[in-house]
Enzyme design. Structure first.
Site, short mmCIF file in Angstrom:
data_model
loop_
_atom_site.label_atom_id
_atom_site.label_comp_id
_atom_site.label_asym_id
_atom_site.label_seq_id
_atom_site.Cartn_x
_atom_site.Cartn_y
_atom_site.Cartn_z
N HIS A 1 -15.59 -29.51 -45.65
CA HIS A 1 -15.07 -28.64 -46.72
C HIS A 1 -14.50 -27.38 -46.08
CE1 HIS A 1 -15.94 -26.69 -50.90
NE2 HIS A 1 -14.84 -26.21 -50.36
N GLU B 1 -10.44 -30.43 -53.84
CA GLU B 1 -11.36 -29.56 -54.58
C GLU B 1 -10.54 -28.92 -55.71
OE1 GLU B 1 -12.94 -26.05 -52.73
OE2 GLU B 1 -14.52 -25.86 -54.22
N HIS C 1 -17.98 -26.31 -59.26
CA HIS C 1 -17.35 -25.42 -60.24
C HIS C 1 -17.66 -25.94 -61.64
CE1 HIS C 1 -14.99 -23.01 -57.32
NE2 HIS C 1 -15.07 -24.12 -56.61
N ARG D 1 -30.25 -25.44 -77.55
CA ARG D 1 -29.75 -25.55 -78.93
C ARG D 1 -29.33 -26.98 -79.24
NH1 ARG D 1 -26.27 -20.01 -78.53
NH2 ARG D 1 -28.06 -18.63 -78.58
N ASP E 1 -23.11 -18.38 -44.55
CA ASP E 1 -22.50 -17.28 -43.79
C ASP E 1 -23.25 -15.96 -43.92
OD1 ASP E 1 -21.90 -16.70 -46.40
OD2 ASP E 1 -19.75 -16.41 -46.10
N GLY E 2 -24.35 -15.98 -44.69
CA GLY E 2 -25.11 -14.75 -44.84
C GLY E 2 -24.61 -13.88 -45.98
N ASP F 1 -16.30 -23.90 -45.76
CA ASP F 1 -15.46 -23.47 -46.89
C ASP F 1 -14.50 -22.37 -46.44
OD1 ASP F 1 -14.43 -23.57 -49.46
OD2 ASP F 1 -16.07 -22.46 -50.40
ZN LIG Z 1 -15.08 -23.97 -54.47
ZN LIG Z 2 -13.70 -24.68 -51.20
#
Ligand SMILES: [Zn+2]
Ligand SMILES: [Zn+2]
Length: 337
Positions: free
Chosen positions: A63, A131, A197, A232, A260-261, A286
């Site tokens: 990714h 993505e 997402h 609900r 990555d912190g 990423d």
């Molecule tokens: Zn993303």
């Molecule tokens: Zn991404």
């Protein structure tokens, strides 16, 4: 045995899947051939002095959006090669260039460019990770709102038909109308269907897993979790789990973290490791095209991003982290701050 293509990484600390040990690692024609006693290098062998260093296999980044100024959302194969070879210089030997939410023709062009780049790239290009574009609007993170939409079989079926053998993974939100059909089509084509997402309910996640969902993209990040509102419509009592809990609980689903912190509290990473174990949890970068370059402003996915002090944000929405600017080796090196 010929010494051709044979390199001895000498006297380093060798990392293996089970132990780490002081040893010499012998590589032949790009593959690990043997592990010998430390200091065993013979005269005539090509030796790399690794004293004081760790020695391990090449990293795999499934990714990653770009590198050193090069974006994988491109129609230019050279751009893909240059971006991948930056990551190769940082120890990532296998890579799945990743696209984000764009019009379908742009996605198609980027996949075709990556395909064309693969034979000439020194890094091993595994395929392309889509993505987008079928993501939850509210949880779209850095993706541009105008390109985030519901699944449309007229656009995804032809893409899978033409490039199903090259697309490694497709990230989508299972709660959108038509998403389960996308997941079934991905499974039929041998493509990893991943939740990301998304603010799917637990029940929607169960339906997605039944349809063939097997992975979760950047766990915790722009991902719905435990909530009261879900009740609900829920037959349960008290709080209801969301995507995060479904992913952590169900062993049919693998996942990945951005280490990555900046993205995640260290306890969240430990929690993920405790639930999934090392075989179901991957590190990803990423990373976007600003990785490997100085702080500054970068145009990505149709919008301006700011990179400062190791963190990338969307200029118009400063509260949104826009992928990372750390290569995968930086994630492996990360320690609790
Ligand atoms: Zn993303
Ligand atoms: Zn991404």
């Amino acid at each position: 045995m010929s010494e051709h293509g044979r390199i001895v990484f000498s006297e380093g600390t060798v990392i293996t899947p089970t132990v780490r040990l002081q040893a010499d690692l012998v590589v032949e024609d790009g593959r690990i051939a043997e592990i010998r006693e430390s200091g065993s290098a013979r005269s005539g062998e090509h030796v790399v002095d690794c004293r004081g260093l760790y020695v391990g296999p090449g990293l795999v980044d499934m990714h990653v959006h770009g590198g050193r100024g090069h974006d994988f959302m491109t129609d230019d194969p050279q751009e893909v090669i240059d971006g991948c070879e930056y990551h190769l210089s940082q120890g990532t030997t296998s890579i799945a260039p990743t696209g984000l939410s764009v019009p379908i023709d742009e996605m198609r062009a980027a996949i075709a460019a990556t395909r064309a780049a693969a034979p000439d790239c020194k890094a091993d290009i595994l395929g392309y990770h889509v993505e987008g574009m079928y993501l939850d609007h509210e949880y779209r993170g850095g993706h541009l709102a105008e390109y985030v939409r519901d699944p449309d079989p007229d656009e995804y079926l032809p893409l899978i038909e033409d490039h199903g053998d090259f697309i490694t993974e497709w990230t989508l939100a299972p709660e959108l109308p038509g998403s389960l059909d996308v997941i079934r089509a991905l499974r039929a084509a041998g493509i990893v269907a991943a939740v990301g997402h998304s603010q799917a309910t637990y029940e929607q996640m169960m339906a997605a897993i039944d349809a063939g969902l097997v992975h979760a993209t950047h766990l915790y990040c722009v991902m719905g979790g435990l909530r009261f509102e879900a009740l609900r419509d829920s037959p349960g009592r008290g709080y209801a789990p969301g995507v995060i809990e479904a992913v952590l609980l169900h062993q049919a689903v693998t996942t990945e973290v951005i280490c990555d912190g900046f993205h995640l509290h260290p306890a969240l990473i430990r929690f993920a490791l405790m639930c999934k174990g090392p075989h179901r949890l991957a590190l990803i970068s990423d990373a976007m095209k600003g990785v490997g370059l100085p702080d500054g402003e970068y145009f990505i996915g149709g919008q301006d991003c700011l990179v400062a002090g190791g963190i990338a944000t969307i200029k118009a929405r400063p509260e949104v982290i826009a992928s990372s600017v750390t290569p995968l080796i930086g994630m492996a090196r990360h320690r609790r701050r």
